[in-house]
Design a protein around this motif. Structure first.
Motif, PDB file in Angstrom:
ATOM      1  N   CYS A  22       0.865  -1.172   0.000  1.00  0.00           N
ATOM      2  CA  CYS A  22       0.000   0.000   0.000  1.00  0.00           C
ATOM      3  C   CYS A  22       0.903   1.224   0.000  1.00  0.00           C
ATOM      4  N   ALA A  23       0.981   1.886  -1.139  1.00  0.00           N
ATOM      5  CA  ALA A  23       1.777   3.103  -1.253  1.00  0.00           C
ATOM      6  C   ALA A  23       0.929   4.284  -0.810  1.00  0.00           C
ATOM      7  N   ALA A  24       1.412   4.996   0.201  1.00  0.00           N
ATOM      8  CA  ALA A  24       0.651   6.106   0.780  1.00  0.00           C
ATOM      9  C   ALA A  24       1.309   7.433   0.451  1.00  0.00           C
ATOM     10  N   SER A  25       0.485   8.400   0.101  1.00  0.00           N
ATOM     11  CA  SER A  25       0.972   9.758  -0.105  1.00  0.00           C
ATOM     12  C   SER A  25       0.079  10.719   0.657  1.00  0.00           C
ATOM     13  N   GLY A  26       0.674  11.778   1.189  1.00  0.00           N
ATOM     14  CA  GLY A  26      -0.084  12.762   1.926  1.00  0.00           C
ATOM     15  C   GLY A  26      -0.510  12.313   3.307  1.00  0.00           C
ATOM     16  N   THR A  28       0.645  11.053   7.313  1.00  0.00           N
ATOM     17  CA  THR A  28       1.758  11.211   8.242  1.00  0.00           C
ATOM     18  C   THR A  28       2.044   9.971   9.080  1.00  0.00           C
ATOM     19  N   PHE A  29       1.240   8.934   8.940  1.00  0.00           N
ATOM     20  CA  PHE A  29       1.384   7.706   9.723  1.00  0.00           C
ATOM     21  C   PHE A  29       1.275   7.981  11.220  1.00  0.00           C
ATOM     22  N   SER A  30       0.505   8.974  11.581  1.00  0.00           N
ATOM     23  CA  SER A  30       0.348   9.319  12.990  1.00  0.00           C
ATOM     24  C   SER A  30      -0.716   8.490  13.681  1.00  0.00           C
ATOM     25  N   ASP A  72       7.709   0.326   5.289  1.00  0.00           N
ATOM     26  CA  ASP A  72       8.992   0.865   4.837  1.00  0.00           C
ATOM     27  C   ASP A  72       8.839   2.379   4.853  1.00  0.00           C
ATOM     28  N   SER A  73       9.417   3.018   5.870  1.00  0.00           N
ATOM     29  CA  SER A  73       9.235   4.462   6.028  1.00  0.00           C
ATOM     30  C   SER A  73       9.804   5.246   4.855  1.00  0.00           C
ATOM     31  N   ALA A  74      10.917   4.780   4.326  1.00  0.00           N
ATOM     32  CA  ALA A  74      11.558   5.503   3.223  1.00  0.00           C
ATOM     33  C   ALA A  74      10.687   5.511   1.981  1.00  0.00           C
ATOM     34  N   LYS A  75       9.881   4.471   1.823  1.00  0.00           N
ATOM     35  CA  LYS A  75       9.016   4.362   0.644  1.00  0.00           C
ATOM     36  C   LYS A  75       7.577   4.755   0.935  1.00  0.00           C
ATOM     37  N   ASN A  76       7.287   5.117   2.187  1.00  0.00           N
ATOM     38  CA  ASN A  76       5.901   5.426   2.566  1.00  0.00           C
ATOM     39  C   ASN A  76       4.950   4.311   2.147  1.00  0.00           C
TER      40      ASN A  76
END
Length: 127
Positions: A22-26, A28-30, A72-76
Motif C-alpha cells: 500500500c503506497a501512501a501519499s499525503g 503522516t502515519f500518525s 517501509d518508512s523511506a518508501k511510505n
C-alpha cells in the motif's frame, strides 16, 4: 490529500504466500493504518492494523499467526505479508488509514474508524 494505492494481489494456490503493498501519499502515519478485505456477498472484514507511533498492532482472529503488517518508512509503503493462504481468504483487500481522531483500540477493528481507503487489490486462493 491522502492517497492509498494497493498492489500485489493475484492468484495463488492454497498454502502459498503473498505480500500486498500500500503506497501512501499525503499521510503522516500518525494514526492506525490497516488492511480490510471483502469477499463477494459479505461485509468488509478487518484483517490487520498498526499504529507505529504507539507500537501497537491489531490482528483479526481469522488471520492471526498467518499475517504480518509492516512498513517501509523511506518508501511510505505499508505491507501485508500473508502466509498459509486458504481458499476462504479469497477477497478484495483494501488498505485504510485513520484520520486525526483518537479512540480506544477496539474501535480500529471497525471500518468506520478509517477515513481513507485505497481502491483494493484482488486476492484469489485456489484449492
Amino acid at each position: 490529500q491522502v492517497q492509498l494505492v494497493e498492489s500485489g494481489g493475484g492468484l495463488v494456490q492454497a498454502g502459498e504466500s503473498l505480500r500486498l503493498s500500500c503506497a501512501a501519499s499525503g499521510y503522516t502515519f500518525s494514526n492506525f493504518m490497516g488492511w480490510f478485505r471483502q469477499a463477494p456477498g459479505k461485509e468488509r472484514e478487518f484483517v490487520a492494523a498498526r499504529r507505529w507511533s504507539a507500537g501497537m498492532s491489531l490482528y483479526s482472529d481469522s488471520m492471526e499467526g498467518r499475517v504480518f503488517i509492516s512498513r517501509d518508512s523511506a518508501k511510505n509503503t505499508v505491507y501485508l505479508q500473508m502466509d498459509s493462504l486458504r481458499p476462504e481468504d479469497t477477497a478484495v483487500y483494501y488498505c485504510a488509514a485513520a484520520g486525526d481522531g483518537v479512540y480506544g483500540a477496539s474501535y480500529y477493528y471497525t471500518a468506520r474508524a478509517y477515513d481513507y481507503w485505497g481502491q483494493g487489490t484482488q486476492v484469489t486462493v485456489s484449492s
